[in-house]
Motif scaffolding. Structure first.
Motif, PDB file in Angstrom:
ATOM      1  N   LYS A   9       7.866   4.358 -11.814  1.00  0.00           N
ATOM      2  CA  LYS A   9       7.347   4.481 -10.452  1.00  0.00           C
ATOM      3  C   LYS A   9       6.949   3.106  -9.917  1.00  0.00           C
ATOM      4  O   LYS A   9       6.597   2.204 -10.681  1.00  0.00           O
ATOM      5  N   THR A  10       6.968   2.987  -8.598  1.00  0.00           N
ATOM      6  CA  THR A  10       6.506   1.760  -7.947  1.00  0.00           C
ATOM      7  C   THR A  10       5.426   2.105  -6.936  1.00  0.00           C
ATOM      8  O   THR A  10       5.607   3.019  -6.126  1.00  0.00           O
ATOM      9  N   ALA A  11       4.336   1.369  -7.002  1.00  0.00           N
ATOM     10  CA  ALA A  11       3.203   1.606  -6.105  1.00  0.00           C
ATOM     11  C   ALA A  11       2.996   0.409  -5.187  1.00  0.00           C
ATOM     12  O   ALA A  11       3.029  -0.745  -5.634  1.00  0.00           O
ATOM     13  N   LEU A  12       2.791   0.698  -3.919  1.00  0.00           N
ATOM     14  CA  LEU A  12       2.405  -0.310  -2.931  1.00  0.00           C
ATOM     15  C   LEU A  12       0.916  -0.140  -2.686  1.00  0.00           C
ATOM     16  O   LEU A  12       0.471   0.916  -2.230  1.00  0.00           O
ATOM     17  N   VAL A  13       0.134  -1.160  -3.021  1.00  0.00           N
ATOM     18  CA  VAL A  13      -1.329  -1.086  -2.922  1.00  0.00           C
ATOM     19  C   VAL A  13      -1.800  -2.156  -1.951  1.00  0.00           C
ATOM     20  O   VAL A  13      -1.431  -3.327  -2.081  1.00  0.00           O
ATOM     21  N   THR A  14      -2.623  -1.780  -0.988  1.00  0.00           N
ATOM     22  CA  THR A  14      -3.121  -2.749  -0.012  1.00  0.00           C
ATOM     23  C   THR A  14      -4.559  -3.167  -0.348  1.00  0.00           C
ATOM     24  O   THR A  14      -5.287  -2.455  -1.024  1.00  0.00           O
ATOM     25  N   GLY A  15      -4.911  -4.341   0.133  1.00  0.00           N
ATOM     26  CA  GLY A  15      -6.269  -4.851  -0.094  1.00  0.00           C
ATOM     27  C   GLY A  15      -6.508  -5.233  -1.533  1.00  0.00           C
ATOM     28  O   GLY A  15      -7.525  -4.851  -2.124  1.00  0.00           O
ATOM     29  N   THR A  16      -5.594  -6.024  -2.102  1.00  0.00           N
ATOM     30  CA  THR A  16      -5.609  -6.300  -3.546  1.00  0.00           C
ATOM     31  C   THR A  16      -6.146  -7.683  -3.904  1.00  0.00           C
ATOM     32  O   THR A  16      -5.969  -8.145  -5.024  1.00  0.00           O
ATOM     33  N   SER A  17      -6.812  -8.343  -2.964  1.00  0.00           N
ATOM     34  CA  SER A  17      -7.341  -9.674  -3.281  1.00  0.00           C
ATOM     35  C   SER A  17      -8.570  -9.606  -4.181  1.00  0.00           C
ATOM     36  O   SER A  17      -9.004 -10.606  -4.738  1.00  0.00           O
ATOM     37  N   PHE A  74       6.482  -3.094   4.798  1.00  0.00           N
ATOM     38  CA  PHE A  74       7.109  -2.029   4.009  1.00  0.00           C
ATOM     39  C   PHE A  74       8.562  -2.375   3.673  1.00  0.00           C
ATOM     40  O   PHE A  74       9.011  -2.154   2.547  1.00  0.00           O
ATOM     41  N   ASP A  75       9.277  -2.944   4.623  1.00  0.00           N
ATOM     42  CA  ASP A  75      10.667  -3.330   4.375  1.00  0.00           C
ATOM     43  C   ASP A  75      10.754  -4.373   3.264  1.00  0.00           C
ATOM     44  O   ASP A  75      11.674  -4.330   2.428  1.00  0.00           O
ATOM     45  N   GLU A  76       9.811  -5.316   3.252  1.00  0.00           N
ATOM     46  CA  GLU A  76       9.797  -6.339   2.203  1.00  0.00           C
ATOM     47  C   GLU A  76       9.504  -5.712   0.849  1.00  0.00           C
ATOM     48  O   GLU A  76      10.112  -6.071  -0.164  1.00  0.00           O
TER      49      GLU A  76
END
Length: 250
Positions: A9-17, A74-76
Motif C-alpha cells: 500500500k501507499t499512503a499520502l500523509v500531509t503535515g509531516t514536518s 496529488f498528481d506528483e
C-alpha cells in the motif's frame, strides 16, 4: 495480524514536518506502507524514519492552504508511486485569540488549511479511489470537533467541519469501497499545544480531567492510523475515533 498489514500500500500523509503527521507516516511505514510526505516545511525526518523501516518514501513541499496547487500535489504523488491507497489529512494550523479579537486573516488562514484543503484533497483522492473501487481516507479531527474550546473560534469551526465532511464523504463513497473515517486526538504534546503547556495552571486543569493521567504523544496516534488504513477497518465508515486518554468519557 494480516488484517493490519499495509505491505503493498501507499499512503499520502500531509503535515509531516513534525508532530502527529511525522508519527503517522512513521507508523504506517512500520506497518508496511510506502509513504509520500507532504508539508510546507521539511519532511526529511519523516522520510528517513520511513526508509529505516525498509519502505519507499518521498517528500513533496507544498502549501496546502493554496487550493490551486492541490491537484498538482496529488498528481506528483501519483507520478512518484503509481497509486494512492491511503490519504491522511493531517496538516493544520491554529490561531489563539479571543473571539472578539480574532482577525479575518487568522480566520481564513485556519479555514483554508484545516477545512478547505481537506475537502479538496479528499475530493481529488476520492475520484482516484472510487474509480479503482478501494481506498482509505483518514481525517485528523480534534476534541474541538465536539467542544467549543477557548480563544480558538477558527480552529473549532474547522474541526467541527472536518468531522462533518468525514461523515458526508463516507455516506457517498462507502458503497464504492472507500472508507472515510477520522481520528480525534486528545491533548497531545506538540507544537500546537505549546502555549497551553506553558500555562501551568491550565495544563494542570486539563491533565486532571484526563483519566489516563497524562497528555498524549504523537506515537499514541499510530495504532489508530494503522487500523483505519488497513483492511481491519473495511466495515468502518464515517466514524471519528477518539484517542484521548478518556477525555471524552469524562
Amino acid at each position: 495480524m494480516n488484517l493490519f498489514n499495509l505491505e503493498g500500500k501507499t499512503a499520502l500523509v500531509t503535515g509531516t514536518s513534525g508532530g502527529l503527521g511525522q508519527a503517522i507516516a512513521t507508523g504506517l511505514a512500520e506497518a508496511g506502507a510506502n509513504v509520500v510526505c507532504v508539508a510546507r516545511g521539511s519532511s526529511e525526518a519523516a522520510v528517513e524514519k520511513a526508509k529505516a523501516s525498509g519502505r519507499k518514501a518521498a517528500a513533496i513541499k507544498a502549501d496546502l492552504s493554496d487550493a490551486s496547487g492541490l491537484q498538482a500535489v496529488f498528481d506528483e504523488a501519483l507520478r512518484l508511486t503509481g497509486s494512492i491507497d491511503v490519504l491522511v489529512n493531517n496538516a493544520g494550523t491554529i490561531r489563539r485569540t479571543p473571539a472578539k479579537d480574532h482577525s479575518e486573516k487568522d480566520w481564513f488562514d485556519v479555514i483554508d488549511l484545516n477545512l478547505n484543503s481537506v475537502f479538496l484533497l479528499s475530493q481529488i483522492a476520492g475520484r482516484h479511489m472510487i474509480a479503482r473501487g478501494s481506498g482509505k481516507i483518514i481525517n485528523i479531527c480534534s476534541m474541538l470537533s465536539y467542544q467549543g474550546g477557548i480563544n480558538v473560534p477558527g480552529y473549532t469551526a474547522s474541526k467541527h467541519g472536518v468531522a462533518g465532511l468525514t461523515k458526508a464523504f463516507a455516506n457517498e463513497w462507502a458503497a464504492s469501497g472507500v472508507q472515510v473515517n477520522g481520528i480525534a486526538p486528545g491533548y497531545m504534546v506538540t507544537d500546537n499545544t505549546a502555549q497551553i503547556l506553558a500555562d501551568e495552571k491550565r495544563k494542570a486543569s486539563i491533565t486532571e480531567r484526563i483519566p489516563a493521567g497524562r497528555w498524549g504523544t504523537p506515537e499514541d496516534i499510530q495504532g489508530a492510523a494503522i487500523f483505519l488504513a488497513s483492511s481491519a477497518s473495511d466495515y468502518v465508515n464515517g466514524h471519528v475515533l477518539c484517542v484521548d486518554g478518556g477525555w471524552m468519557a469524562r
